[in-house]
Design a protein around this motif. Structure first.
Motif, mmCIF file in Angstrom:
data_model
loop_
_atom_site.group_PDB
_atom_site.id
_atom_site.type_symbol
_atom_site.label_atom_id
_atom_site.label_comp_id
_atom_site.label_asym_id
_atom_site.label_seq_id
_atom_site.Cartn_x
_atom_site.Cartn_y
_atom_site.Cartn_z
ATOM 1 N N ASP A 172 0.852 -1.189 0.000
ATOM 2 C CA ASP A 172 0.000 0.000 0.000
ATOM 3 C C ASP A 172 0.891 1.244 0.000
ATOM 4 O OD1 ASP A 172 -2.156 1.718 0.173
ATOM 5 O OD2 ASP A 172 -2.366 1.496 2.352
ATOM 6 N N PRO A 173 1.536 1.531 -1.128
ATOM 7 C CA PRO A 173 2.559 2.596 -1.185
ATOM 8 C C PRO A 173 1.977 3.993 -1.355
ATOM 9 C CG PRO A 173 2.403 1.528 -3.310
ATOM 10 C CD PRO A 173 1.427 0.819 -2.417
ATOM 11 N N ARG A 174 1.322 4.497 -0.320
ATOM 12 C CA ARG A 174 0.703 5.828 -0.393
ATOM 13 C C ARG A 174 1.711 6.932 -0.071
ATOM 14 N NH1 ARG A 174 -1.841 6.095 3.803
ATOM 15 N NH2 ARG A 174 -1.678 3.998 4.676
ATOM 16 N N PRO A 175 1.656 8.057 -0.780
ATOM 17 C CA PRO A 175 2.579 9.163 -0.501
ATOM 18 C C PRO A 175 2.455 9.737 0.902
ATOM 19 C CG PRO A 175 1.529 9.455 -2.637
ATOM 20 C CD PRO A 175 0.811 8.320 -1.959
ATOM 21 N N ASP A 176 1.279 9.572 1.539
ATOM 22 C CA ASP A 176 1.098 10.165 2.858
ATOM 23 C C ASP A 176 1.643 9.294 3.993
ATOM 24 O OD1 ASP A 176 -0.776 8.158 2.691
ATOM 25 O OD2 ASP A 176 -2.471 9.348 3.409
ATOM 26 N N ARG A 177 2.271 8.194 3.666
ATOM 27 C CA ARG A 177 2.874 7.363 4.698
ATOM 28 C C ARG A 177 4.031 8.109 5.366
ATOM 29 N NH1 ARG A 177 2.365 2.092 5.517
ATOM 30 N NH2 ARG A 177 0.867 0.907 4.277
ATOM 31 N N GLU A 178 4.169 7.917 6.667
ATOM 32 C CA GLU A 178 5.281 8.536 7.391
ATOM 33 C C GLU A 178 6.600 7.885 7.014
ATOM 34 O OE1 GLU A 178 6.119 10.102 11.909
ATOM 35 O OE2 GLU A 178 5.299 8.066 11.657
ATOM 36 N N SER A 179 6.558 6.579 6.776
ATOM 37 C CA SER A 179 7.771 5.869 6.351
ATOM 38 C C SER A 179 7.421 4.924 5.211
ATOM 39 C CB SER A 179 8.393 5.103 7.516
ATOM 40 O OG SER A 179 7.499 4.125 8.012
ATOM 41 N N ILE A 180 8.354 4.774 4.281
ATOM 42 C CA ILE A 180 8.185 3.892 3.129
ATOM 43 C C ILE A 180 9.480 3.112 2.950
ATOM 44 C CG2 ILE A 180 7.825 3.753 0.629
ATOM 45 C CD1 ILE A 180 6.182 6.311 0.805
ATOM 46 N N GLY A 181 9.351 1.809 2.827
ATOM 47 C CA GLY A 181 10.525 0.975 2.621
ATOM 48 C C GLY A 181 11.113 1.136 1.231
ATOM 49 N N ALA A 182 12.351 0.711 1.084
ATOM 50 C CA ALA A 182 13.067 0.915 -0.171
ATOM 51 C C ALA A 182 12.473 0.121 -1.326
ATOM 52 C CB ALA A 182 14.540 0.539 0.019
ATOM 53 N N LEU A 183 11.856 -1.014 -1.036
ATOM 54 C CA LEU A 183 11.372 -1.850 -2.129
ATOM 55 C C LEU A 183 10.246 -1.179 -2.917
ATOM 56 C CD1 LEU A 183 11.505 -4.449 -3.692
ATOM 57 C CD2 LEU A 183 10.109 -5.561 -1.924
ATOM 58 N N ALA A 184 9.305 -0.545 -2.231
ATOM 59 C CA ALA A 184 8.212 0.145 -2.937
ATOM 60 C C ALA A 184 8.750 1.265 -3.817
ATOM 61 C CB ALA A 184 7.213 0.705 -1.924
ATOM 62 N N ALA A 185 9.744 1.981 -3.316
ATOM 63 C CA ALA A 185 10.329 3.071 -4.104
ATOM 64 C C ALA A 185 11.107 2.536 -5.299
ATOM 65 C CB ALA A 185 11.241 3.916 -3.224
ATOM 66 N N MET A 186 11.786 1.398 -5.127
ATOM 67 C CA MET A 186 12.505 0.811 -6.252
ATOM 68 C C MET A 186 11.544 0.394 -7.362
ATOM 69 S SD MET A 186 15.706 1.039 -5.667
ATOM 70 C CE MET A 186 15.477 2.446 -4.573
ATOM 71 N N MET A 187 10.358 -0.070 -6.973
ATOM 72 C CA MET A 187 9.381 -0.432 -7.998
ATOM 73 C C MET A 187 8.930 0.796 -8.779
ATOM 74 S SD MET A 187 7.167 -3.366 -6.040
ATOM 75 C CE MET A 187 6.155 -3.740 -7.475
ATOM 76 N N ASP A 188 8.832 1.945 -8.104
ATOM 77 C CA ASP A 188 8.482 3.187 -8.807
ATOM 78 C C ASP A 188 9.559 3.568 -9.822
ATOM 79 O OD1 ASP A 188 5.951 3.895 -8.026
ATOM 80 O OD2 ASP A 188 6.577 5.326 -6.488
ATOM 81 N N ILE A 189 10.832 3.528 -9.424
ATOM 82 C CA ILE A 189 11.880 3.941 -10.371
ATOM 83 C C ILE A 189 12.223 2.826 -11.356
ATOM 84 C CG2 ILE A 189 12.819 5.682 -8.814
ATOM 85 C CD1 ILE A 189 15.157 3.793 -8.245
ATOM 86 N N ARG A 190 11.676 1.639 -11.128
ATOM 87 C CA ARG A 190 11.752 0.566 -12.137
ATOM 88 C C ARG A 190 10.665 0.751 -13.189
ATOM 89 N NH1 ARG A 190 9.617 -5.227 -10.478
ATOM 90 N NH2 ARG A 190 7.696 -4.028 -10.872
ATOM 91 N N ASP A 191 9.446 1.046 -12.738
ATOM 92 C CA ASP A 191 8.289 1.077 -13.633
ATOM 93 C C ASP A 191 7.989 2.456 -14.212
ATOM 94 O OD1 ASP A 191 8.053 -1.574 -12.900
ATOM 95 O OD2 ASP A 191 6.492 -1.198 -11.409
ATOM 96 N N GLY A 192 8.655 3.498 -13.678
ATOM 97 C CA GLY A 192 8.345 4.851 -14.131
ATOM 98 C C GLY A 192 7.032 5.357 -13.584
#
Length: 270
Positions: A172-192
């Motif tokens: 559940d990779p919502r921008p309003d999360r206080e903390s986000i793990g690296a894996l969700a962010a890697m999927m963003d920069i993988r998928d654009g």
């Protein structure tokens, strides 16, 4: 010249040579009288197409950067050969497990020590950009639009808590999360994509994601089992003749990775 053997690197579909070039050893701790750039050039000229480095390997990424400029593998330089770059499987690593931390928290400053004034490294995404700048850009934070890593590996996974941090917000990779793990962010920069809110330009900076580990098979298996989206494509793990005497991964972490069709990369083989 003898043709090098290649094998399919799991579901990445990349056919890599069974002998790769690691970015530590002579590329980080270069002995007097040894040219690390020449080592990289020679490996590429011999047909080795899997190369590996890390943000923790001192000058290693800068050495790759100089070699890539000479070999025409760096976007933005006059001699750039896109097809040659496509034939190279280039991996780097980050030791940072988070992409967004609660306000006031940050990783130790030694992650970016000695890396130039252009770097402000506090998250795994920062580490990716540092890799791209050192290997394809100006070494101070900038990198060309077409620069990318074939694989970004989470370096040296040792504990279950580290895995939990990686997977924070994964489902559940919502921008309003206080903390986000690296894996969700890697999927963003993988998928654009910008599901986390951490990739507003919708850049595509990596092609695949992996994990690495030396001794704790249980933590590696835990990561693989949690990854129901099959975001982790590779496992870099120790494989050695002495495994029968000390914590072998062969029958646990490697078996779990193979069952998930992950590419398995052996390190410390010799």
């Amino acid at each position: 010249m003898t043709q090098l053997i290649t094998r399919r690197l799991g579901r990445t579909g990349f056919n890599v040579t069974t002998l790769g070039l690691g970015g530590q050893a002579s590329l980080q701790w270069t002995a007097e009288g040894v040219d690390p750039i020449a080592i990289i050039e020679k490996a590429f000229q011999l047909g080795i197409n899997y190369m590996d480095t890390s943000n923790l390997y001192g000058p290693s990424q800068e050495n790759f950067g100089e070699a890539f400029r000479r070999l025409g593998l760096s976007p933005g330089v006059e001699n750039y050969e896109p097809e040659a770059r496509k034939g190279l499987c280039l991996a780097s690593k980050t030791h940072i497990r988070s992409a967004k931390l609660p306000e006031g928290e940050r990783f130790p400053s030694d992650f970016s020590e000695g890396m130039g004034d252009g770097f402000n490294v506090s998250t795994a995404v920062d580490d990716v950009r540092r890799s791209l700048s050192l290997m394809f850009g100006d070494g101070e934070g900038a990198y060309p639009q077409d620069a990318y890593l074939d694989c970004l590996q989470f370096h040296n996974i040792n504990t279950m808590n580290e895995v939990d941090m990686l997977f924070e917000g994964f489902y559940d990779p919502r921008p309003d999360r206080e903390s986000i793990g690296a894996l969700a962010a890697m999927m963003d920069i993988r998928d654009g994509t910008n599901r986390t809110g951490l990739n507003p330009q919708k850049e595509k900076l990596i092609r695949h994601i992996g994990i690495s580990g030396h001794w704790n098979s249980a933590a590696l298996m835990y990561a693989i089992q949690r990854d129901t989206k099959r975001a982790l494509d590779t496992l870099l793990v120790t494989v050695n003749a002495g495994d029968c005497r000390f914590m072998p991964h062969r029958y646990n972490a490697i078996a779990a990775a193979k069952a998930a069709d992950m590419g398995v990369i052996g390190m410390k083989v010799f």
